[in-house]
Design a protein around this motif. Structure first.
Motif, short mmCIF file in Angstrom:
data_model
loop_
_atom_site.label_atom_id
_atom_site.label_comp_id
_atom_site.label_asym_id
_atom_site.label_seq_id
_atom_site.Cartn_x
_atom_site.Cartn_y
_atom_site.Cartn_z
N GLY A 1 6.92 7.52 -6.56
CA GLY A 1 8.32 7.47 -6.14
C GLY A 1 9.20 6.91 -7.25
O GLY A 1 10.27 7.45 -7.55
N LEU A 2 8.72 5.83 -7.89
CA LEU A 2 9.47 5.26 -9.01
C LEU A 2 9.55 6.27 -10.16
O LEU A 2 10.58 6.42 -10.81
CB LEU A 2 8.80 3.96 -9.47
N LYS B 1 12.10 14.31 -3.21
CA LYS B 1 10.68 14.03 -3.47
C LYS B 1 10.44 12.52 -3.50
O LYS B 1 9.48 12.01 -2.91
CB LYS B 1 10.28 14.67 -4.81
N ALA B 2 11.33 11.80 -4.16
CA ALA B 2 11.20 10.34 -4.22
C ALA B 2 11.34 9.74 -2.83
O ALA B 2 10.58 8.83 -2.45
CB ALA B 2 12.25 9.75 -5.17
N ALA B 3 12.28 10.26 -2.06
CA ALA B 3 12.49 9.74 -0.70
C ALA B 3 11.23 9.95 0.14
O ALA B 3 10.79 9.05 0.87
CB ALA B 3 13.68 10.45 -0.05
N MET B 4 10.61 11.13 0.01
CA MET B 4 9.39 11.42 0.74
C MET B 4 8.29 10.43 0.36
O MET B 4 7.59 9.88 1.22
CB MET B 4 8.96 12.87 0.44
N LEU B 5 8.15 10.17 -0.94
CA LEU B 5 7.09 9.27 -1.42
C LEU B 5 7.30 7.84 -0.93
O LEU B 5 6.36 7.17 -0.49
CB LEU B 5 7.04 9.33 -2.95
N LEU B 6 8.54 7.36 -1.02
CA LEU B 6 8.81 5.98 -0.58
C LEU B 6 8.63 5.85 0.93
O LEU B 6 8.08 4.86 1.43
CB LEU B 6 10.22 5.55 -0.99
#
Ligand SMILES: [Mn+2]
Length: 315
Positions: free
Chosen positions: A34-35, A145-150
């Motif tokens: 995510g980062l 994609k980052a939102a999904m991961l976090l």
């Protein structure tokens, strides 16, 4: 604020290599990848890598990168979700120009030039979202994609928002994250669908767990039993939570026999178990910890220790 230091470090370096712990879970993968997504979306000219051994069951979240030794020379290294240096996946973490630790486990091992540890938060993914909120005025961007991961890491580490570490802020972050365009149903399937062999082993555990009068419970999975159910020791880790909603259980322990050791996984609904884990070469959170022993006699000692704290714990 400490996030200011982290934001300027990220802005300063052209190469950023992100690590996390061995035997990764969704929070480890989610915070790390995510980062990486956030930095990539914000600064397309930077080279950002995620390293560590791949966990096939989490490949739907992210893939790891191959990084040559020389890339570390002028790199910023960030380690997510890892309490102690020995558990960092890919031990080249100390070869960079600067090292940052971001974590929510007790800060037993303060490795890193900058250490940002907050044990009050649900997950490292929650911290990464905190970082993003502080950083968005400095040009940082969050994509779907980052939102999904976090979101995956928050869901994983809170047991789907059930654990007491789930705060108002956790829900607020989750509420903001779900406004991004990702498929939540697919994400839940990826995290929670289990294979039929695991389901059968779950049934077996529920039929055979021992429950003491003190509220202490223990489960032993021998190599032979794991073989019969065609379940690897690593995959059996998915089943630790299965005793969590049985009335009367205060704390429980799983012993999982591997080739060279017996893995100890402790869970609790009150008594503090990470002291016991520390006694047997392990560590972790007060209510969820892990260790390892070499013999079943040592496993009996863990059971005795757990029994004692369940007896003295009153509530
Ligand atoms: Mn975590």
């Amino acid at each position: 604020m400490i996030t200011d230091n982290i934001i300027s470090a990220i802005k300063k370096y052209d190469t950023i290599i992100i690590h996390r712990h061995v035997r990764p879970d969704p929070d480890a993968y989610g915070s790390q990848a995510g980062l990486k997504e956030i930095i990539n979306a914000s600064f397309p000219n930077k080279q950002v890598f995620a390293v560590g051994e791949e966990e096939p069951s989490l490949n739907f979240l992210a893939k790891m990168d191959n990084v040559q030794d020389k890339m570390y020379q002028h790199a910023l290294v960030i380690v997510c979700d890892t309490a102690n240096a020995a558990r960092i996946a890919d031990q080249r973490y100390d070869r960079g120009a600067e090292l940052i630790k971001i974590d929510h486990h007790p800060n037993v091992d303060q490795y890193g030039d900058t250490v940002w540890v907050d044990t009050a938060v649900s997950s490292t993914c929650e911290l990464i979202y905190d970082l993003y909120l502080d950083a968005k005025d400095h040009g940082f961007r969050l994509n779907a994609k980052a939102a999904m991961l976090l979101y995956a890491g928050i869901v994983g580490d809170t047991g789907r928002f059930l654990f007491p570490s789930t705060s108002k802020k956790t829900f607020q972050h989750a509420a903001e994250l779900v406004t991004y365009n990702f498929d939540r149903s697919r994400l839940y399937e990826g995290i929670y669908n289990i294979q039929d062999n695991i389901a059968r082993l779950r049934g077996y555990i529920l039929q055979h767990f021992k429950l003491a009068e003190s509220g202490m419970s223990s489960v032993r999975l021998t190599r032979q039993e794991l073989k019969e159910f065609h379940v690897s020791p690593a995959d059996s880790g998915q089943l630790i939570g299965v005793l969590g909603d049985i009335e009367g259980i205060k704390a429980w322990v799983f012993f999982i026999e591997e080739d060279d050791q017996i893995r100890v996984r402790l869970r609790s609904k009150g008594p503090v178990v990470n002291d016991i884990a520390a006694k047997y070469n392990g560590g972790g959170h007060p209510m969820a910890a892990g260790a390892s022993v070499n013999t079943w006699e040592e496993a009996d000692m863990v059971v005795d220790d757990l029994e004692k704290i369940c007896v003295t714990y009153s509530k």
